[in-house]
Motif scaffolding. Structure first.
Motif, PDB file in Angstrom:
ATOM      1  N   ALA A   1       0.837  -1.201   0.000  1.00 24.83           N
ATOM      2  CA  ALA A   1       0.000   0.000   0.000  1.00 24.83           C
ATOM      3  C   ALA A   1       0.875   1.255   0.000  1.00 24.83           C
ATOM      4  O   ALA A   1       1.972   1.259   0.559  1.00 24.83           O
ATOM      5  N   PRO A   2       0.417   2.332  -0.617  1.00 20.51           N
ATOM      6  CA  PRO A   2       1.158   3.597  -0.563  1.00 20.51           C
ATOM      7  C   PRO A   2       1.284   4.096   0.872  1.00 20.51           C
ATOM      8  O   PRO A   2       0.464   3.781   1.730  1.00 20.51           O
ATOM      9  N   THR A   3       2.304   4.877   1.125  1.00 21.30           N
ATOM     10  CA  THR A   3       2.514   5.474   2.439  1.00 21.30           C
ATOM     11  C   THR A   3       2.601   6.988   2.301  1.00 21.30           C
ATOM     12  O   THR A   3       2.720   7.524   1.197  1.00 21.30           O
ATOM     13  N   GLY A   4       2.550   7.668   3.440  1.00 20.02           N
ATOM     14  CA  GLY A   4       2.750   9.113   3.461  1.00 20.02           C
ATOM     15  C   GLY A   4       1.668   9.911   2.772  1.00 20.02           C
ATOM     16  O   GLY A   4       1.938  11.007   2.261  1.00 20.02           O
ATOM     17  N   LEU A   5       0.433   9.403   2.739  1.00 24.60           N
ATOM     18  CA  LEU A   5      -0.644  10.124   2.062  1.00 24.60           C
ATOM     19  C   LEU A   5      -0.973  11.415   2.806  1.00 24.60           C
ATOM     20  O   LEU A   5      -1.142  11.425   4.029  1.00 24.60           O
ATOM     21  N   THR A   6      -1.055  12.528   2.065  1.00 21.97           N
ATOM     22  CA  THR A   6      -1.466  13.822   2.617  1.00 21.97           C
ATOM     23  C   THR A   6      -2.578  14.403   1.758  1.00 21.97           C
ATOM     24  O   THR A   6      -2.701  14.076   0.573  1.00 21.97           O
ATOM     25  N   ALA A   7      -3.396  15.263   2.357  1.00 20.23           N
ATOM     26  CA  ALA A   7      -4.493  15.917   1.644  1.00 20.23           C
ATOM     27  C   ALA A   7      -4.462  17.405   1.944  1.00 20.23           C
ATOM     28  O   ALA A   7      -4.402  17.813   3.109  1.00 20.23           O
ATOM     29  N   SER A   8      -4.492  18.215   0.884  1.00 22.46           N
ATOM     30  CA  SER A   8      -4.490  19.674   1.024  1.00 22.46           C
ATOM     31  C   SER A   8      -5.745  20.221   0.371  1.00 22.46           C
ATOM     32  O   SER A   8      -5.972  20.002  -0.836  1.00 22.46           O
ATOM     33  N   ALA A   9      -6.562  20.927   1.151  1.00 21.83           N
ATOM     34  CA  ALA A   9      -7.817  21.470   0.636  1.00 21.83           C
ATOM     35  C   ALA A   9      -7.639  22.910   0.184  1.00 21.83           C
ATOM     36  O   ALA A   9      -6.870  23.684   0.758  1.00 21.83           O
ATOM     37  N   VAL A  30      -9.407  19.189  -3.650  1.00 20.57           N
ATOM     38  CA  VAL A  30      -8.542  18.583  -2.644  1.00 20.57           C
ATOM     39  C   VAL A  30      -7.401  17.900  -3.389  1.00 20.57           C
ATOM     40  O   VAL A  30      -7.636  17.094  -4.299  1.00 20.57           O
ATOM     41  N   THR A  31      -6.166  18.232  -3.016  1.00 16.05           N
ATOM     42  CA  THR A  31      -5.000  17.652  -3.670  1.00 16.05           C
ATOM     43  C   THR A  31      -4.360  16.619  -2.759  1.00 16.05           C
ATOM     44  O   THR A  31      -4.043  16.901  -1.597  1.00 16.05           O
ATOM     45  N   LEU A  32      -4.184  15.422  -3.284  1.00 19.27           N
ATOM     46  CA  LEU A  32      -3.584  14.314  -2.549  1.00 19.27           C
ATOM     47  C   LEU A  32      -2.174  14.053  -3.054  1.00 19.27           C
ATOM     48  O   LEU A  32      -1.902  14.158  -4.255  1.00 19.27           O
ATOM     49  N   LYS A  33      -1.284  13.683  -2.124  1.00 15.80           N
ATOM     50  CA  LYS A  33       0.074  13.279  -2.481  1.00 15.80           C
ATOM     51  C   LYS A  33       0.455  12.088  -1.619  1.00 15.80           C
ATOM     52  O   LYS A  33       0.008  11.965  -0.469  1.00 15.80           O
ATOM     53  N   ARG A  67     -16.741  17.424   4.541  1.00 18.64           N
ATOM     54  CA  ARG A  67     -15.525  16.767   5.006  1.00 18.64           C
ATOM     55  C   ARG A  67     -15.377  15.426   4.266  1.00 18.64           C
ATOM     56  O   ARG A  67     -16.287  14.600   4.269  1.00 18.64           O
ATOM     57  N   TYR A  68     -14.223  15.229   3.630  1.00 21.63           N
ATOM     58  CA  TYR A  68     -13.962  14.015   2.874  1.00 21.63           C
ATOM     59  C   TYR A  68     -12.822  13.220   3.510  1.00 21.63           C
ATOM     60  O   TYR A  68     -11.897  13.789   4.104  1.00 21.63           O
ATOM     61  N   TYR A  69     -12.914  11.897   3.335  1.00 26.49           N
ATOM     62  CA  TYR A  69     -11.865  10.983   3.778  1.00 26.49           C
ATOM     63  C   TYR A  69     -11.343  10.256   2.546  1.00 26.49           C
ATOM     64  O   TYR A  69     -12.122   9.821   1.690  1.00 26.49           O
ATOM     65  N   TYR A  70     -10.016  10.117   2.468  1.00 27.05           N
ATOM     66  CA  TYR A  70      -9.395   9.543   1.270  1.00 27.05           C
ATOM     67  C   TYR A  70      -8.450   8.403   1.637  1.00 27.05           C
ATOM     68  O   TYR A  70      -7.783   8.424   2.678  1.00 27.05           O
ATOM     69  N   LYS A  71      -8.402   7.403   0.764  1.00 33.54           N
ATOM     70  CA  LYS A  71      -7.393   6.360   0.786  1.00 33.54           C
ATOM     71  C   LYS A  71      -6.877   6.172  -0.639  1.00 33.54           C
ATOM     72  O   LYS A  71      -7.576   6.492  -1.606  1.00 33.54           O
ATOM     73  N   VAL A  72      -5.683   5.619  -0.757  1.00 32.84           N
ATOM     74  CA  VAL A  72      -5.109   5.324  -2.068  1.00 32.84           C
ATOM     75  C   VAL A  72      -4.632   3.881  -2.070  1.00 32.84           C
ATOM     76  O   VAL A  72      -4.032   3.412  -1.087  1.00 32.84           O
ATOM     77  N   LYS A  73      -4.926   3.167  -3.153  1.00 27.70           N
ATOM     78  CA  LYS A  73      -4.425   1.807  -3.349  1.00 27.70           C
ATOM     79  C   LYS A  73      -3.418   1.803  -4.487  1.00 27.70           C
ATOM     80  O   LYS A  73      -3.598   2.510  -5.490  1.00 27.70           O
ATOM     81  N   ALA A  86      -3.889  -3.218  -0.561  1.00 29.42           N
ATOM     82  CA  ALA A  86      -4.799  -2.695   0.447  1.00 29.42           C
ATOM     83  C   ALA A  86      -4.742  -1.170   0.416  1.00 29.42           C
ATOM     84  O   ALA A  86      -3.843  -0.576  -0.188  1.00 29.42           O
ATOM     85  N   GLY A  87      -5.688  -0.545   1.053  1.00 30.06           N
ATOM     86  CA  GLY A  87      -5.715   0.906   1.077  1.00 30.06           C
ATOM     87  C   GLY A  87      -4.676   1.487   2.021  1.00 30.06           C
ATOM     88  O   GLY A  87      -4.286   0.866   3.012  1.00 30.06           O
ATOM     89  N   SER A  88      -4.238   2.688   1.714  1.00 27.33           N
ATOM     90  CA  SER A  88      -3.323   3.400   2.600  1.00 27.33           C
ATOM     91  C   SER A  88      -4.060   3.848   3.854  1.00 27.33           C
ATOM     92  O   SER A  88      -5.288   3.706   3.967  1.00 27.33           O
ATOM     93  N   ALA A  89      -3.330   4.395   4.801  1.00 28.46           N
ATOM     94  CA  ALA A  89      -3.969   5.039   5.942  1.00 28.46           C
ATOM     95  C   ALA A  89      -4.805   6.204   5.423  1.00 28.46           C
ATOM     96  O   ALA A  89      -4.419   6.891   4.469  1.00 28.46           O
ATOM     97  N   ALA A  90      -5.960   6.421   6.027  1.00 27.50           N
ATOM     98  CA  ALA A  90      -6.873   7.459   5.551  1.00 27.50           C
ATOM     99  C   ALA A  90      -6.410   8.846   5.983  1.00 27.50           C
ATOM    100  O   ALA A  90      -5.775   9.014   7.024  1.00 27.50           O
ATOM    101  N   VAL A  91      -6.724   9.837   5.157  1.00 24.24           N
ATOM    102  CA  VAL A  91      -6.517  11.245   5.494  1.00 24.24           C
ATOM    103  C   VAL A  91      -7.827  11.974   5.246  1.00 24.24           C
ATOM    104  O   VAL A  91      -8.713  11.474   4.546  1.00 24.24           O
TER     105      VAL A  91
END
Length: 694
Positions: free
Chosen positions: A610-618, A623-626, A670-676, A685-690
């Motif tokens: 799974a990806p790590t270090g997920l961040t979300a900037s609104a 919303v921009t995810l990295k 308010r949104y919650y995001y995961k990345v696979k 599996a999905g990353s930790a949620a942001v």
């Protein structure tokens, strides 16, 4: 979930089996995620251990570049007053679909095949796009190009749906007509606009792509192709879309599928030149050759040499096909695909040798003889016999100095070279007569009762982690008339309904049948098993695990392997049980089965983390995810929810960068995001949620 694809109407009893016919008449459940490709960030190769995700896509795609390019067009224009191009060009001019008086039959919002919905209108209009585009370029009269543009963009702006069990066939067939022509218009006609390109790219990605068995859903960036030539058709359509859409992820997905998918890719072939449809009939065998050649030629136009794959396998296949259809009798090894395990080379439907259209032979001749300077005497002779036509004239060249690069090595199954002399043995499920397994002088003997793999059986296994292969020759599938014995890969030692497994078994009554648990996955067949009749022991079986896939094969000699199933099991754990399974068909009756040449090979896992270090900037309206890329990642899927507990829905797949901007948002929500992460054989599996609130 990944959609189920139908390549064979599977039945439990061989007497009810009719190879290759029912596949084109059965219903297919299609539940596919839409691919939203994002241009990749360079041609690096992601790696971890010795398993790699090969990135071969060009930094910039060539347009036109779908089976033919500007050089081919220029050469055709020079040759248009010389035979055989002159007569072919005259035939093009004589087709009513090449005329400015042609009346567009569509467009329609839906096109279907089997059952047909507006199919005739679509096919005529797409052929008109091709004809008018060629006529416009060759004559220099822009009115023809303008009419082709009008028809193509009308369809791209209107069609919203494909339907019917054979939709992918029409998409593939007309990809090298209409999509190739659109690519020519894009690259040569000033009246084709950037808006036209975007319109068609969106249509091809959202409406066409989900039908083509590549890069969708649970398979991540992998493939789950139909069998033999039908899989080749899917690849033909997918490659055209990848190039037209400038989509690096899709291009890499198609290349990997062409090189590794055992059911519909080039691996459905033998070193002597047999292909999956060789035993079906001449027309389908030619089609499989043609589709592979179209994929390879399009890749060549983008700088990638797929013609060299497997030691120039496509050339060997063309020579085998051509020798036979010129009256020869090349040696035949029993072979096939998920449609059937054929005993001999097939004639066409009239019981005669087959002279095909020229397109595929022209492509193969140009690639190997003209470009590479290799010999192809049978292909050359059959090509001359086939003549040429206006659909093939663009491919007939006397010289071609273009170059392409052979791509880096891709996945290969672990070699099963270690003979197995020790296995753990136990009964599983409902078994009244206790079973056993023993090894003596190269032979494994199992004694088993139990009705079936889902209720009770005997299992002799090893536990392995990572990719793995097991091979064995079944000497005797069982002394009980209802007995079966074979190879099994499974996640747990049980008979639970949701326990993932694949069992490639040979029955005492004389047929081979792979079966799998499809509750949380899908195979290449309709249902959860396939049946191939008239297979008697001794016969060779093989299973190969690639991350979430298990590939099943049969062989008469342990050297030439025919694919029988490609099974996607997303719940298959990293550590599996792999070994010999047997049952008698009766809980109280023991059946004795024997195996020899049992070997297991292991390798590093193809699974992606799974990806790590997920961040979300609104920000306002987005919303921009990295995130950070794990090893072996090919692309990514982005998931979103409005609650920390979910449910999460997928909002993007085939994302090629480690960043994504979600613009379809509601201010204040308010949104919650995961990345696979997607590999070529699984979705992580999905990353930790942001969370973020735009």
């Amino acid at each position: 979930m990944r959609h189920a694809r139908s390549g064979l109407l599977v039945r439990r009893h061989p007497l009810l089996f009719i190879a290759g016919i029912t596949a084109i008449s059965m219903a297919v459940a299609l539940v596919a995620w839409l691919g939203r490709g994002t241009t990749g960030a360079g041609a690096a190769t992601a790696s971890s251990g010795t398993v790699t995700a090969v990135d071969v896509a060009p930094a910039t795609f060539a347009h036109p570049g779908i089976t033919f390019d500007k050089t081919d067009l220029v050469q055709l224009k020079k040759n248009s007053d010389t035979e055989p191009w002159k007569s072919s060009y005259a035939a093009l001019l004589g087709d009513s679909r090449s005329s400015l008086d042609y009346t567009m039959r569509g467009p329609f919002a839906e096109v279907g095949r089997n059952p047909d919905v507006n199919r005739n209108a679509y096919e005529n209009d797409m052929q008109a796009v091709y004809n008018l585009t060629l006529r416009g370029y060759l004559s220099g009269q822009s009115a023809y190009s303008a009419k082709a543009t009008e028809i193509m963009t009308a369809w791209c702006g209107t069609q919203k749906k494909w339907s019917g069990v054979e939709a992918s066939f029409t998409i593939g067939d007309y990809a090298i007509r209409a999509i190739a022509a659109a690519d020519v218009l894009r690259g040569t006609y000033s009246g084709w606009t950037a808006e036209d390109t975007k319109l068609c790219q969106t249509n091809f990605s959202k409406v066409y792509w989900p039908w083509l068995g590549v890069g969708n859903g649970m398979s991540g960036s992998g493939s789950h192709l139909l069998n033999a030539g039908q899989g080749g058709l899917e690849l033909q359509g997918a490659m055209a879309i990848a190039v037209f859409n400038d989509d690096r992820v899709k291009f890499n997905e198609v290349v990997d599928a062409y090189r590794t998918d055992p059911m519909g890719g080039l691996p459905d072939s033998l070193p002597n030149g047999e292909i999956g449809d060789t035993g079906r009939d001449g027309g389908h065998a030619y089609g499989q050759l043609m589709h592979y050649a179209a994929v390879a030629e399009t890749a060549w136009k983008q700088g990638v040499d797929l013609y060299a794959e497997k030691g120039n396998r496509l050339l060997k296949a063309s020579e085998y096909f051509s020798e036979y259809n010129l009256g020869g009798n090349p040696n035949y090894v029993r072979f096939g695909s998920g449609y059937g395990l054929y005993k001999s080379i097939a004639h066409d439907t009239k019981g005669e040798r087959f002279t095909p259209p020229a397109e595929g032979l022209d492509l193969i001749h140009k690639a190997y003889v003209v470009r590479k300077g290799l010999k192809a005497p049978y292909t050359t002779e059959l090509r001359a016999k086939a003549g040429t036509g206006y659909n093939s004239m663009i491919y007939r060249r006397a010289s071609d100095a273009s170059k392409a690069t052979i791509p880096a090595a891709t996945w290969t199954e672990p070699t099963a070279s270690t003979i197995v002399t020790t296995l753990t043995s136990q009964d599983v499920g409902s078994v009244e007569a206790p079973g056993s397994a023993s090894y003596t002088n190269g032979t494994w003997t199992t004694k088993s009762s139990g009705r079936a793999e889902g209720t009770g059986y005997h299992y002799a296994y090893q536990k392995v982690t990572g990719d793995a292969t097991i091979v064995a020759r079944v000497k005797n599938p069982g002394t009980a008339s209802t007995g079966a014995a074979g190879l099994m890969i499974r996640g747990a030692l049980n008979t639970a309904d949701d326990s993932p497994f694949v069992y490639q078994r040979l029955f005492s009554s004389g047929y081979v049948s792979p079966i799998w648990n499809s509750r949380n996955g899908s195979g290449n067949g309709f249902g959860s098993w396939s049946t191939f009749p008239d297979v008697s022991a001794p016969y060779w079986l093989k299973l190969a695990r690639r991350a979430d896939y298990v590939y099943a094969y049969t062989s008469p000699d342990g050297k030439n392997w025919s694919p029988s199933a490609s099974v996607l099991l997303p719940t298959l754990p990293a550590t599996i049980h792999i070994g010999l399974a047997a049952n008698s068909g009766d809980t109280s009756v023991l059946s004795t089965a024997t195996f020899d040449q049992v070997a297991i090979g292991t390798g590093p896992t193809s699974k992606v983390s799974a990806p790590t270090g997920l961040t979300a900037s609104a920000a306002s309206g987005k919303v921009t995810l990295k995130w950070k890329a794990p090893g072996r990642a090919v692309s990514y899927s982005v998931l979103r929810a409005t609650s920390s507990d979910g449910p999460y829905s997928t909002i993007a797949t085939d994302v090629g960068r480690t960043t994504y901007t979600n613009k379809a948002v509601t201010p204040g929500q308010r949104y919650y995001y995961k990345v696979k992460a997607a590999g070529y054989a699984e979705l992580s599996a999905g990353s930790a949620a942001v969370t973020a609130t735009p």
